[in-house]
Design a protein around this motif. Structure first.
Motif, PDB file in Angstrom:
ATOM      1  N   CYS A   3     149.190 -34.483 -14.372  1.00  0.00           N
ATOM      2  CA  CYS A   3     149.099 -34.610 -15.888  1.00  0.00           C
ATOM      3  C   CYS A   3     147.657 -34.732 -16.270  1.00  0.00           C
ATOM      4  O   CYS A   3     146.798 -35.054 -15.649  1.00  0.00           O
ATOM      5  CB  CYS A   3     149.807 -35.612 -16.528  1.00  0.00           C
ATOM      6  N   SER A   4     147.508 -34.480 -17.625  1.00  0.00           N
ATOM      7  CA  SER A   4     146.216 -34.577 -18.269  1.00  0.00           C
ATOM      8  C   SER A   4     145.751 -36.072 -18.494  1.00  0.00           C
ATOM      9  O   SER A   4     146.669 -36.528 -19.052  1.00  0.00           O
ATOM     10  CB  SER A   4     146.138 -33.774 -19.350  1.00  0.00           C
ATOM     11  N   PRO A 141     155.471 -37.206 -17.818  1.00  0.00           N
ATOM     12  CA  PRO A 141     154.475 -37.806 -17.029  1.00  0.00           C
ATOM     13  C   PRO A 141     154.207 -39.275 -17.365  1.00  0.00           C
ATOM     14  O   PRO A 141     154.006 -40.325 -16.689  1.00  0.00           O
ATOM     15  CB  PRO A 141     153.227 -37.015 -16.949  1.00  0.00           C
ATOM     16  N   SER A 142     153.956 -39.522 -18.852  1.00  0.00           N
ATOM     17  CA  SER A 142     153.937 -41.111 -19.277  1.00  0.00           C
ATOM     18  C   SER A 142     154.901 -41.822 -19.294  1.00  0.00           C
ATOM     19  O   SER A 142     154.728 -43.068 -19.521  1.00  0.00           O
ATOM     20  CB  SER A 142     153.519 -40.638 -20.900  1.00  0.00           C
ATOM     21  N   LEU A 143     156.196 -41.192 -18.694  1.00  0.00           N
ATOM     22  CA  LEU A 143     157.425 -42.266 -18.620  1.00  0.00           C
ATOM     23  C   LEU A 143     157.659 -42.529 -17.263  1.00  0.00           C
ATOM     24  O   LEU A 143     158.717 -42.921 -16.957  1.00  0.00           O
ATOM     25  CB  LEU A 143     158.547 -41.609 -19.257  1.00  0.00           C
ATOM     26  N   LYS A 144     156.677 -41.902 -16.354  1.00  0.00           N
ATOM     27  CA  LYS A 144     156.854 -42.205 -14.928  1.00  0.00           C
ATOM     28  C   LYS A 144     155.533 -42.580 -14.236  1.00  0.00           C
ATOM     29  O   LYS A 144     154.587 -42.347 -14.726  1.00  0.00           O
ATOM     30  CB  LYS A 144     157.192 -40.873 -14.264  1.00  0.00           C
ATOM     31  N   ALA A 145     155.791 -43.612 -13.324  1.00  0.00           N
ATOM     32  CA  ALA A 145     154.530 -44.171 -12.707  1.00  0.00           C
ATOM     33  C   ALA A 145     154.773 -44.063 -11.099  1.00  0.00           C
ATOM     34  O   ALA A 145     155.793 -44.121 -10.668  1.00  0.00           O
ATOM     35  CB  ALA A 145     154.343 -45.728 -13.290  1.00  0.00           C
ATOM     36  N   PHE A 146     153.475 -43.739 -10.603  1.00  0.00           N
ATOM     37  CA  PHE A 146     153.395 -43.694  -9.223  1.00  0.00           C
ATOM     38  C   PHE A 146     152.254 -44.246  -8.705  1.00  0.00           C
ATOM     39  O   PHE A 146     151.206 -44.086  -9.133  1.00  0.00           O
ATOM     40  CB  PHE A 146     153.508 -42.183  -8.626  1.00  0.00           C
ATOM     41  N   GLY A 147     152.458 -45.263  -7.552  1.00  0.00           N
ATOM     42  CA  GLY A 147     151.069 -45.898  -7.055  1.00  0.00           C
ATOM     43  C   GLY A 147     151.736 -46.642  -5.785  1.00  0.00           C
ATOM     44  O   GLY A 147     152.851 -46.901  -5.488  1.00  0.00           O
TER      45      GLY A 147
END
Length: 382
Positions: A3-4, A141-147
């Motif tokens: 995402c940007s 994408p702003s409603l999903k997080a990956f780390g």
């Protein structure tokens, strides 16, 4: 990236002792220096950049090639595809924002597991599947997080516990790669965080991190993880992914280091390369919060290091592990002189509680060192 992300960074230039300053310049443009950077990253960028790393931009469930001799692999793909499809309206049954502070009625408990836990050895594609789940989940994408687990603990350190809960509670999915159980304090912290997020309606997915040479240990990692989050265990579905563990053959042999002159010439000849003295870089990492190590490497196309030597202590070693992860995520080659990367950590460290992190760092730095060989072999660097 998937995402940007707006990149708003304030830079502070600090003095640095660099190998480049001790030689005659051999190009008009001097290399960058990581030691001359102290990025100040806005909190919103820390969260916005919680997306799969660039090397996993294009992975999908369809690009995962299951081993025909391992039925658990195609089974895991099917389960994860169904799990992703069910997250389109995850927050419709999640908690309203005010409920985090004790107001409003609690939502109905969602039916079925609210999380999946991928358990297996190295090299079976757990991160590929986790990133595929992120991509397949029908949400912005702003409603999903990956780390990674480390990135998540660093986020809490940068934002504070309550702010992290408030921010991530708006998400539909949180993916945690390489969930680690080597630090009881961090494990309890993240377990508490996950409890609050699940109560807010956030779906969770995680992978385990199995030690090299410990076939089957992932099964116990899954049990330990579920035991740590006792209140959440009924909402998790552990998925065992069997397969050949290519890293069980032991540590990969690190490439032989180059000379200081070769490294320096390559740094000057490579656009976007950085050049730093390794001991000075280790000292600089102590002055930059680990959550900013990604920003530290913004715009860097290759990292050149002189005088690599064993890390002096555990705190320094753990900071180096985080930097290695960020460089690996961004596929930044690392060219070095001094000692080979498989001699970075002492035997005591490799046999201690953080050994899996050190094995991972050696493996990743070794891979990046192999990628960097072409920098010396190119005509410009000769």
């Amino acid at each position: 990236m998937g995402c940007s992300v707006a990149r708003r960074i304030e830079w502070v230039t600090v003095s640095s002792t660099s190998t480049a300053s001790a030689i005659d310049p051999i190009a008009e443009a001097a290399p960058l220096s990581l030691c001359a950077r102290e990025p100040h990253v806005p909190a919103d960028r820390l969260v916005a950049e919680m997306v799969p790393p660039p090397r996993f931009d294009s992975v999908r469930f369809a690009t995962y090639i299951p081993d025909p001799d391992q039925p658990s692999q195609p089974e895991a793909v099917g389960i994860l595809e169904r799990f992703a499809a069910g997250l389109g309206g995850a927050h419709a049954v999640g908690a309203p924002k005010r409920r985090l502070f004790g107001f409003g009625k609690a939502p109905k408990t969602p039916t079925g597991p609210r999380g999946v836990y991928l358990d297996g050895g190295y090299g079976v594609g757990k991160t590929h599947l986790l990133a595929s789940l992120w991509h397949a989940t029908p949400a912005e994408p702003s409603l999903k997080a990956f780390g990674t687990f480390v990135e998540l603990t660093n986020l809490v350190g940068a934002l504070g516990f309550q702010k992290t809960v408030q921010t991530l509670s708006e998400h539909r999915l949180l993916c945690i790669d390489e969930f680690e159980l080597d630090d009881p304090g961090d494990t309890v912290l993240v377990s508490s965080l996950l409890g609050r997020l699940v109560d807010a309606g956030v779906a969770l997915a995680a992978t385990s991190n199995t030690l090299p040479g410990k076939l089957g240990e992932g099964r116990f990692a899954a049990a330990d993880f579920l035991r740590e989050i006792q209140g959440l265990s009924a909402r998790f579905r552990p998925l065992r992914i069997d397969g050949e563990d290519y890293r069980h053959r032991g540590l990969p042999e690190a490439p032989a280091p180059f000379s200081d002159e070769q490294v320096t010439k390559a740094a000057y000849a490579t656009d976007g390369a950085s050049l730093d003295d390794f001991p000075h870089l280790l000292g600089h990492l102590a002055r930059v919060h680990p959550s900013r190590y990604g920003a530290l490497t913004d715009g860097v196309e290759a990292v050149c290091l002189t005088d690599v030597q064993p890390v002096p202590d555990q705190s320094t070693a753990l900071r180096l592990v985080v930097l290695a992860d960020r460089l690996y995520d961004r596929e930044v080659p690392v060219l070095a002189s001094g000692m080979p990367f498989d001699r970075l950590f002492s035997e005591e460290m490799l046999n201690g509680g953080y050994r899996k992190k050190y094995f991972r760092a050696i493996s990743r730095l070794t891979a990046l060192a192999r990628d960097a060989k072409s920098l010396v072999e190119s005509p410009e660097a000769r």
